[in-house]
Write a protein that holds these residues in place. Sequence first.
Motif, mmCIF file in Angstrom:
data_model
loop_
_atom_site.group_PDB
_atom_site.id
_atom_site.type_symbol
_atom_site.label_atom_id
_atom_site.label_comp_id
_atom_site.label_asym_id
_atom_site.label_seq_id
_atom_site.Cartn_x
_atom_site.Cartn_y
_atom_site.Cartn_z
ATOM 1 N N GLN A 1 -3.737 -1.972 8.155
ATOM 2 C CA GLN A 1 -2.874 -2.974 7.564
ATOM 3 C C GLN A 1 -2.699 -2.829 6.622
ATOM 4 O O GLN A 1 -2.958 -2.410 5.530
ATOM 5 C CB GLN A 1 -3.785 -4.385 8.118
ATOM 6 N N GLN A 3 -0.526 -5.069 3.457
ATOM 7 C CA GLN A 3 -0.591 -6.963 2.758
ATOM 8 C C GLN A 3 0.661 -6.076 1.725
ATOM 9 O O GLN A 3 0.888 -5.878 0.701
ATOM 10 C CB GLN A 3 -1.435 -7.495 2.342
ATOM 11 N N SER A 110 4.851 -5.296 9.953
ATOM 12 C CA SER A 110 3.671 -5.807 8.509
ATOM 13 C C SER A 110 4.970 -6.751 7.252
ATOM 14 O O SER A 110 4.394 -6.298 6.203
ATOM 15 C CB SER A 110 3.296 -4.830 8.023
#
Length: 121
Positions: A1, A3, A110
């Motif tokens: 993932q 950020q 995202s």
Amino acid sequence: QVQLVESGGGLVQAGGSLRLSCAASGRTFSNYAMGWFRQAPGKEREFVATISRSGFSTYYADSVKGRFTISRDNAKNTVYLQMNSLKPEDTAVYYCACGESFTAPGSFHSWGQGTQVTVSS
């Protein structure tokens, strides 16, 4: 993932300029195409610009072509959006996102939290 954190928004007069930044952390930044999107009040989020993993290829919405420039610095894990000749219709919350291909903005994900850009007439 991955950020993502956007910054650089603000209030500017029509014809002015702003530079947005998006700092990435998490997975390897250079593995992803990056993009900028925006959402105006009462409207759906729309594509603004995308850039390839290397930064050599870019893709723009017709509404911003010739006025906005997307770039990235893979050493700094950051993508930028230089916005010139701003118009009141550019007023929106601007988001950055990542994806697999700069030619497929519909697949981006995202999302960051967004940064507000307001252009006064």
